[in-house]
Design a protein around this motif. Structure first.
Motif, PDB file in Angstrom:
ATOM      1  N   SER A 141       0.780  -1.172   0.045  1.00  0.00           N
ATOM      2  CA  SER A 141      -0.068   0.047  -0.033  1.00  0.00           C
ATOM      3  C   SER A 141       0.928   1.136  -0.157  1.00  0.00           C
ATOM      4  O   SER A 141       0.548   2.184  -0.745  1.00  0.00           O
ATOM      5  CB  SER A 141      -0.865   0.246   1.109  1.00  0.00           C
ATOM      6  OG  SER A 141      -1.570   1.140   1.444  1.00  0.00           O
ATOM      7  N   GLN A 142       1.918   1.205   0.662  1.00  0.00           N
ATOM      8  CA  GLN A 142       3.041   2.358   0.698  1.00  0.00           C
ATOM      9  C   GLN A 142       3.597   2.417  -0.677  1.00  0.00           C
ATOM     10  O   GLN A 142       3.532   3.614  -1.294  1.00  0.00           O
ATOM     11  CB  GLN A 142       3.832   2.086   1.723  1.00  0.00           C
ATOM     12  CG  GLN A 142       3.609   2.312   3.219  1.00  0.00           C
ATOM     13  CD  GLN A 142       4.734   2.511   4.010  1.00  0.00           C
ATOM     14  OE1 GLN A 142       5.769   1.544   3.952  1.00  0.00           O
ATOM     15  NE2 GLN A 142       4.870   3.427   4.885  1.00  0.00           N
ATOM     16  N   ASP A 143       3.884   1.492  -1.123  1.00  0.00           N
ATOM     17  CA  ASP A 143       4.516   1.378  -2.757  1.00  0.00           C
ATOM     18  C   ASP A 143       3.602   2.173  -3.438  1.00  0.00           C
ATOM     19  O   ASP A 143       3.888   2.835  -4.345  1.00  0.00           O
ATOM     20  CB  ASP A 143       5.090   0.007  -3.209  1.00  0.00           C
ATOM     21  CG  ASP A 143       6.334  -0.166  -2.505  1.00  0.00           C
ATOM     22  OD1 ASP A 143       6.956   0.482  -1.721  1.00  0.00           O
ATOM     23  OD2 ASP A 143       6.731  -1.508  -2.563  1.00  0.00           O
ATOM     24  N   VAL A 144       2.272   1.654  -3.660  1.00  0.00           N
ATOM     25  CA  VAL A 144       1.451   2.422  -4.514  1.00  0.00           C
ATOM     26  C   VAL A 144       1.158   3.966  -4.108  1.00  0.00           C
ATOM     27  O   VAL A 144       1.085   4.575  -4.960  1.00  0.00           O
ATOM     28  CB  VAL A 144      -0.297   1.838  -4.105  1.00  0.00           C
ATOM     29  CG1 VAL A 144      -1.287   2.527  -5.052  1.00  0.00           C
ATOM     30  CG2 VAL A 144      -0.011   0.282  -4.695  1.00  0.00           C
ATOM     31  N   GLU A 145       1.128   4.170  -2.958  1.00  0.00           N
ATOM     32  CA  GLU A 145       1.140   5.847  -2.634  1.00  0.00           C
ATOM     33  C   GLU A 145       2.093   6.479  -3.192  1.00  0.00           C
ATOM     34  O   GLU A 145       2.163   7.816  -3.572  1.00  0.00           O
ATOM     35  CB  GLU A 145       0.933   5.783  -0.980  1.00  0.00           C
ATOM     36  CG  GLU A 145      -0.506   5.608  -0.373  1.00  0.00           C
ATOM     37  CD  GLU A 145      -0.720   6.213   0.812  1.00  0.00           C
ATOM     38  OE1 GLU A 145       0.328   6.341   1.592  1.00  0.00           O
ATOM     39  OE2 GLU A 145      -1.824   6.519   1.411  1.00  0.00           O
ATOM     40  N   LYS A 146       3.336   5.633  -2.881  1.00  0.00           N
ATOM     41  CA  LYS A 146       4.385   6.526  -3.439  1.00  0.00           C
ATOM     42  C   LYS A 146       4.736   6.692  -5.091  1.00  0.00           C
ATOM     43  O   LYS A 146       5.655   7.191  -5.531  1.00  0.00           O
ATOM     44  CB  LYS A 146       5.733   5.889  -3.053  1.00  0.00           C
ATOM     45  CG  LYS A 146       5.990   6.103  -1.447  1.00  0.00           C
ATOM     46  CD  LYS A 146       7.050   5.516  -0.909  1.00  0.00           C
ATOM     47  CE  LYS A 146       7.100   5.500   0.650  1.00  0.00           C
ATOM     48  NZ  LYS A 146       8.305   4.701   1.436  1.00  0.00           N
ATOM     49  N   GLY A 147       3.932   5.711  -5.736  1.00  0.00           N
ATOM     50  CA  GLY A 147       3.922   5.802  -7.148  1.00  0.00           C
ATOM     51  C   GLY A 147       4.937   5.067  -7.819  1.00  0.00           C
ATOM     52  O   GLY A 147       5.194   4.583  -8.810  1.00  0.00           O
ATOM     53  N   ILE A 151      -6.775  -3.306  -1.922  1.00  0.00           N
ATOM     54  CA  ILE A 151      -8.425  -2.688  -2.162  1.00  0.00           C
ATOM     55  C   ILE A 151      -8.491  -1.816  -1.220  1.00  0.00           C
ATOM     56  O   ILE A 151      -9.396  -1.004  -0.994  1.00  0.00           O
ATOM     57  CB  ILE A 151      -9.286  -4.028  -1.950  1.00  0.00           C
ATOM     58  CG1 ILE A 151      -9.085  -4.683  -0.403  1.00  0.00           C
ATOM     59  CG2 ILE A 151      -9.055  -4.928  -2.990  1.00  0.00           C
ATOM     60  CD1 ILE A 151     -10.276  -5.630  -0.234  1.00  0.00           C
ATOM     61  N   VAL A 152      -7.645  -1.654   0.017  1.00  0.00           N
ATOM     62  CA  VAL A 152      -7.686  -0.644   0.976  1.00  0.00           C
ATOM     63  C   VAL A 152      -6.938   0.534   0.773  1.00  0.00           C
ATOM     64  O   VAL A 152      -5.997   0.343   0.258  1.00  0.00           O
ATOM     65  CB  VAL A 152      -7.405  -1.185   2.360  1.00  0.00           C
ATOM     66  CG1 VAL A 152      -7.458  -0.143   3.639  1.00  0.00           C
ATOM     67  CG2 VAL A 152      -8.361  -2.537   2.799  1.00  0.00           C
ATOM     68  N   ARG A 153      -7.559   1.751   0.848  1.00  0.00           N
ATOM     69  CA  ARG A 153      -6.771   3.023   0.560  1.00  0.00           C
ATOM     70  C   ARG A 153      -5.558   3.347   1.077  1.00  0.00           C
ATOM     71  O   ARG A 153      -4.703   3.992   0.334  1.00  0.00           O
ATOM     72  CB  ARG A 153      -7.813   4.131   0.645  1.00  0.00           C
ATOM     73  CG  ARG A 153      -8.992   4.061  -0.178  1.00  0.00           C
ATOM     74  CD  ARG A 153      -9.979   4.950  -0.099  1.00  0.00           C
ATOM     75  NE  ARG A 153     -11.256   4.974  -1.059  1.00  0.00           N
ATOM     76  CZ  ARG A 153     -11.128   5.408  -2.206  1.00  0.00           C
ATOM     77  NH1 ARG A 153     -10.184   5.841  -2.864  1.00  0.00           N
ATOM     78  NH2 ARG A 153     -12.474   5.287  -3.045  1.00  0.00           N
ATOM     79  N   TYR A 183      -4.496  -5.614  -7.877  1.00  0.00           N
ATOM     80  CA  TYR A 183      -3.205  -5.050  -8.177  1.00  0.00           C
ATOM     81  C   TYR A 183      -3.447  -4.111  -9.519  1.00  0.00           C
ATOM     82  O   TYR A 183      -2.852  -3.202  -9.686  1.00  0.00           O
ATOM     83  CB  TYR A 183      -2.038  -5.870  -8.153  1.00  0.00           C
ATOM     84  CG  TYR A 183      -0.672  -5.388  -8.683  1.00  0.00           C
ATOM     85  CD1 TYR A 183      -0.027  -3.970  -8.191  1.00  0.00           C
ATOM     86  CD2 TYR A 183      -0.267  -5.870 -10.123  1.00  0.00           C
ATOM     87  CE1 TYR A 183       1.157  -3.745  -9.182  1.00  0.00           C
ATOM     88  CE2 TYR A 183       0.983  -5.700 -10.854  1.00  0.00           C
ATOM     89  CZ  TYR A 183       1.440  -4.311 -10.190  1.00  0.00           C
ATOM     90  OH  TYR A 183       2.336  -3.942 -11.052  1.00  0.00           O
ATOM     91  N   ARG A 184      -3.580  -4.899 -10.550  1.00  0.00           N
ATOM     92  CA  ARG A 184      -3.989  -4.436 -11.714  1.00  0.00           C
ATOM     93  C   ARG A 184      -5.124  -3.233 -11.750  1.00  0.00           C
ATOM     94  O   ARG A 184      -5.170  -2.359 -12.614  1.00  0.00           O
ATOM     95  CB  ARG A 184      -4.423  -5.541 -12.943  1.00  0.00           C
ATOM     96  CG  ARG A 184      -3.335  -6.596 -13.234  1.00  0.00           C
ATOM     97  CD  ARG A 184      -4.005  -7.630 -13.945  1.00  0.00           C
ATOM     98  NE  ARG A 184      -2.804  -8.436 -14.537  1.00  0.00           N
ATOM     99  CZ  ARG A 184      -3.173  -9.730 -15.310  1.00  0.00           C
ATOM    100  NH1 ARG A 184      -4.107  -9.978 -15.679  1.00  0.00           N
ATOM    101  NH2 ARG A 184      -1.885 -10.135 -15.465  1.00  0.00           N
TER     102      ARG A 184
END
Length: 277
Positions: A104-110, A186-188, A273-274
């Motif tokens: 989730s952190q990696d998604v937030e960081k792009g 799935i969690v923001r 993820y996709r």
């Protein structure tokens, strides 16, 4: 007219053209291992994370053995031997929450935006993160065992029993990581991942045979504990480490549960993820 120069194409189009439409199983495995190494290097870059993995087992073993041991079995030494496999399982299972949190952190960081532009399998970032996390769980297992040995725990199953028990709990953790990854996708927010993860993991561990024999539980809870996958993991580990025998059924159920959880949550995690990236 001449060929159209790739220089005139939009940047995201040039990225997309470098990604193969289909990636074979061997390349998928190679991509996963490469990103697993990235995850392992993150441990080196964050030594305080390893410090936390070392302190948590010390805290759990000390509190449960010396605070509850006398009340549970009359003497803390007997409870120590009963508890050690359960503490190892609980520590590793709780550590799987870190998979969803980190993703989730990696998604937030792009970071996953860059992964999408690379010619790698779509599941590779998830597989790499989970394989890297298995290194963390191995550290946790070793630390719990070291603390247990310091307070007098002597596994009658010997080195072979300990190694097989560790392999079983790591296999089960690998399966739970896919559940954690699904929650992380799935969690923001990362904090929400931890909250939802605790809601899932606390009932799973505490309604098992990790800390109390199911025979001492109320009738309805005994049925829940008997069918809890964590009970099968802990019973198998306990039989292997303490050399009590009769572990074939528990080992088989552990493998079956790991296969079921992976079969359900691996495709769900990749789909989420996709969808999110």
């Amino acid at each position: 007219m001449g060929a159209v120069s790739t220089r005139a194409q939009p940047e995201h189009t040039r990225w997309a053209s470098t990604v193969p439409e289909r990636i074979g199983p061997l390349s998928t495995v190679q991509n996963g291992l490469q990103l697993a190494w990235r995850s392992v290097l993150k441990i080196k870059a964050n030594p305080e994370e390893v410090f936390g993995l070392m302190l948590q087992p010390v805290m759990f073993v000390t509190l449960f053995v010396f605070v509850f041991g006398q009340a549970m079995m009359g003497d803390w030494q007997s409870y120590r031997d009963f508890l050690m496999p359960g503490i190892i399982a609980q520590s590793v299972i709780f550590a799987t929450l870190g998979t969803g949190f980190s993703l989730s952190q990696d998604v937030e960081k792009g970071i996953f935006d860059r992964f999408r532009s690379l010619p790698i399998a779509r599941s590779a970032p998830l597989t790499g993160a989970i394989l890297g996390d298995l290194v963390r769980y191995t550290i946790t297992v070793v630390m719990v065992l070291l603390v247990g040995l310091l307070i007098g725990f002597r596994p009658e199953g010997g080195v072979a029993g300990v190694v097989v028990a560790a392999a079983l709990v790591l296999l089960f953790a690998f399966a739970l990581c896919w559940m954690s990854a699904f929650v992380g996708m799935i969690v923001r927010t990362p904090m929400a991942v931890q909250a939802f993860g605790m809601i899932l993991m606390f009932p799973l561990t505490f309604s098992s045979s990790a800390f109390v024999s199911p025979d001492d539980m109320p009738g309805w809870l005994r049925v829940v504990a008997a069918n809890n996958p964590v009970t099968h993991v802990v019973d198998a580990m306990r039989g292997l480490m303490l050399d009590t025998g009769g572990v074939a059924g528990s080992v088989l159920w552990t493998v079956v549960w790991a296969a079921i959880i992976t079969a359900v949550f691996f495709p769900l995690a990749v789909w989420a993820y996709r969808r999110r990236t």
